[in-house]
Scaffold this motif. Sequence first.
Motif, PDB file in Angstrom:
ATOM      1  N   ILE A 188       0.872  -1.172   0.000  1.00 32.90           N
ATOM      2  CA  ILE A 188       0.000   0.000   0.000  1.00 32.90           C
ATOM      3  C   ILE A 188       0.909   1.221   0.000  1.00 32.90           C
ATOM      4  N   VAL A 189       0.884   1.972  -1.072  1.00 29.32           N
ATOM      5  CA  VAL A 189       1.688   3.178  -1.137  1.00 29.32           C
ATOM      6  C   VAL A 189       0.950   4.295  -0.412  1.00 29.32           C
ATOM      7  N   PHE A 190       1.614   4.935   0.566  1.00 31.08           N
ATOM      8  CA  PHE A 190       0.948   6.012   1.300  1.00 31.08           C
ATOM      9  C   PHE A 190       1.834   7.255   1.417  1.00 31.08           C
ATOM     10  N   GLY A 191       2.900   7.316   0.622  1.00 31.07           N
ATOM     11  CA  GLY A 191       3.744   8.499   0.671  1.00 31.07           C
ATOM     12  C   GLY A 191       4.798   8.479  -0.413  1.00 31.07           C
ATOM     13  N   GLN A 192       5.479   9.602  -0.564  1.00 28.53           N
ATOM     14  CA  GLN A 192       6.525   9.737  -1.570  1.00 28.53           C
ATOM     15  C   GLN A 192       7.672  10.569  -1.008  1.00 28.53           C
ATOM     16  N   VAL A 193       8.881  10.126  -1.272  1.00 28.12           N
ATOM     17  CA  VAL A 193      10.064  10.865  -0.832  1.00 28.12           C
ATOM     18  C   VAL A 193      10.184  12.138  -1.666  1.00 28.12           C
ATOM     19  N   ILE A 194      10.227  13.285  -0.998  1.00 27.48           N
ATOM     20  CA  ILE A 194      10.379  14.557  -1.707  1.00 27.48           C
ATOM     21  C   ILE A 194      11.744  15.192  -1.442  1.00 27.48           C
ATOM     22  N   LYS A 195      12.449  14.671  -0.451  1.00 26.15           N
ATOM     23  CA  LYS A 195      13.793  15.141  -0.167  1.00 26.15           C
ATOM     24  C   LYS A 195      14.546  14.040   0.562  1.00 26.15           C
ATOM     25  N   GLY A 196      15.780  13.822   0.170  1.00 20.14           N
ATOM     26  CA  GLY A 196      16.573  12.769   0.793  1.00 20.14           C
ATOM     27  C   GLY A 196      16.718  11.544  -0.088  1.00 20.14           C
ATOM     28  N   GLU A 197      16.476  11.705  -1.404  1.00 17.43           N
ATOM     29  CA  GLU A 197      16.662  10.581  -2.325  1.00 17.43           C
ATOM     30  C   GLU A 197      18.097  10.073  -2.283  1.00 17.43           C
ATOM     31  N   ASP A 198      19.047  10.987  -2.054  1.00 17.32           N
ATOM     32  CA  ASP A 198      20.454  10.580  -1.985  1.00 17.32           C
ATOM     33  C   ASP A 198      20.708   9.684  -0.785  1.00 17.32           C
ATOM     34  N   VAL A 199      19.963   9.923   0.309  1.00 15.00           N
ATOM     35  CA  VAL A 199      20.097   9.072   1.493  1.00 15.00           C
ATOM     36  C   VAL A 199      19.561   7.673   1.189  1.00 15.00           C
ATOM     37  N   VAL A 200      18.422   7.612   0.485  1.00 11.79           N
ATOM     38  CA  VAL A 200      17.855   6.317   0.090  1.00 11.79           C
ATOM     39  C   VAL A 200      18.850   5.567  -0.785  1.00 11.79           C
ATOM     40  N   GLN A 201      19.469   6.248  -1.733  1.00 12.00           N
ATOM     41  CA  GLN A 201      20.434   5.605  -2.623  1.00 12.00           C
ATOM     42  C   GLN A 201      21.679   5.172  -1.872  1.00 12.00           C
ATOM     43  N   GLU A 202      22.078   5.942  -0.867  1.00 13.35           N
ATOM     44  CA  GLU A 202      23.240   5.546  -0.068  1.00 13.35           C
ATOM     45  C   GLU A 202      22.951   4.261   0.703  1.00 13.35           C
ATOM     46  N   ILE A 203      21.736   4.163   1.250  1.00 13.67           N
ATOM     47  CA  ILE A 203      21.354   2.922   1.939  1.00 13.67           C
ATOM     48  C   ILE A 203      21.298   1.775   0.943  1.00 13.67           C
ATOM     49  N   GLU A 204      20.806   2.057  -0.250  1.00 14.20           N
ATOM     50  CA  GLU A 204      20.685   1.023  -1.276  1.00 14.20           C
ATOM     51  C   GLU A 204      22.040   0.446  -1.665  1.00 14.20           C
ATOM     52  N   GLU A 205      23.115   1.213  -1.539  1.00 19.96           N
ATOM     53  CA  GLU A 205      24.437   0.792  -2.005  1.00 19.96           C
ATOM     54  C   GLU A 205      25.246   0.035  -0.957  1.00 19.96           C
ATOM     55  N   VAL A 206      24.688  -0.166   0.237  1.00 21.60           N
ATOM     56  CA  VAL A 206      25.470  -0.855   1.266  1.00 21.60           C
ATOM     57  C   VAL A 206      25.637  -2.325   0.894  1.00 21.60           C
ATOM     58  N   ASP A 207      26.684  -2.923   1.421  1.00 25.13           N
ATOM     59  CA  ASP A 207      26.927  -4.345   1.165  1.00 25.13           C
ATOM     60  C   ASP A 207      25.920  -5.196   1.937  1.00 25.13           C
ATOM     61  N   THR A 208      25.444  -6.259   1.290  1.00 28.96           N
ATOM     62  CA  THR A 208      24.471  -7.163   1.915  1.00 28.96           C
ATOM     63  C   THR A 208      24.946  -8.601   1.773  1.00 28.96           C
ATOM     64  N   ASP A 209      24.358  -9.500   2.558  1.00 34.29           N
ATOM     65  CA  ASP A 209      24.669 -10.918   2.420  1.00 34.29           C
ATOM     66  C   ASP A 209      23.731 -11.545   1.394  1.00 34.29           C
ATOM     67  N   GLU A 210      23.751 -12.861   1.332  1.00 35.58           N
ATOM     68  CA  GLU A 210      22.928 -13.553   0.328  1.00 35.58           C
ATOM     69  C   GLU A 210      21.432 -13.417   0.588  1.00 35.58           C
ATOM     70  N   HIS A 211      21.069 -12.986   1.777  1.00 30.03           N
ATOM     71  CA  HIS A 211      19.656 -12.793   2.117  1.00 30.03           C
ATOM     72  C   HIS A 211      19.249 -11.322   2.021  1.00 30.03           C
ATOM     73  N   TYR A 212      20.078 -10.517   1.411  1.00 30.86           N
ATOM     74  CA  TYR A 212      19.833  -9.081   1.216  1.00 30.86           C
ATOM     75  C   TYR A 212      19.808  -8.310   2.526  1.00 30.86           C
ATOM     76  N   THR A 213      20.439  -8.863   3.558  1.00 35.55           N
ATOM     77  CA  THR A 213      20.522  -8.171   4.836  1.00 35.55           C
ATOM     78  C   THR A 213      21.806  -7.353   4.883  1.00 35.55           C
ATOM     79  N   PRO A 214      21.718  -6.085   5.205  1.00 30.06           N
ATOM     80  CA  PRO A 214      22.933  -5.262   5.279  1.00 30.06           C
ATOM     81  C   PRO A 214      23.948  -5.842   6.261  1.00 30.06           C
ATOM     82  N   LYS A 215      25.222  -5.777   5.878  1.00 30.95           N
ATOM     83  CA  LYS A 215      26.268  -6.310   6.744  1.00 30.95           C
ATOM     84  C   LYS A 215      26.567  -5.369   7.907  1.00 30.95           C
TER      85      LYS A 215
END
Length: 229
Positions: A188-215
């Motif tokens: 259920i979409v209930f919002g949209q990021v209007i500022k801080g997209e760079d923060v979302v992308q920084e989190i997206e780039e972290v290293d993860t294990d085989e289960h997509y869990t951040p290290k």
Amino acid sequence: MARIKPQALLQQSKRKKGPSRVSATTIIFYALILVLIGFFLLATYRHWSNRSRLQSEDHLSVSEGENSFVDSKKSELPGYAVLNTSKGSIIVELYKDSAPEAVDEFIDLCQKGHFKGMLFQRVIKHYVIQAGDGQGTGAADWNLRGKQPTSMKHEAFMLGTSKGKHTNKVFDLFITTAPIPDLNEKLIVFGQVIKGEDVVQEIEEVDTDEHYTPKISIGILDVTLEQKI
């Protein structure tokens, strides 16, 4: 019998009364009656006309009052949420009109401090970052299914939560990092990021294990609600 002379007949005809005339008093009397009847009919018409108009206005004002009450209740709700994460702040505009139930629940949980310290448990590049437990409805499982797109509802940087009945333990948060139409049946979409997209992308780039869990642990420090940004 003696005959009446013509001159006598002429005199008698002159003495005969002409047609009776209506007196001025009678005319005035009946005219007043007609005027009174006219005023009565006019007053009656105005009374019922005004009554109908007032009833219509009252009904309209009640309807407008109810609508304004609903609108005022909506306007009193915060319109924005600031997710303060360990990587920086993400500002989200809340969809109070299109997803009111999800927004209400989200705001209630924010006020209870539910999201304070919540970790990002799954991070999938070019897909979604997920904060919360979300067991059984993980984004990784959806990704592996490879469902065909059905619409473009879930664009990048949209805030959502999993569908279904929530409890305080399973109200998770998802922020998409790309257009993900195959989440239409899941989120259920209930919002949209209007500022801080760079923060979302920084989190997206972290290293993860085989289960997509951040290290490394990345989480939400707290969430603040704002009327305006």
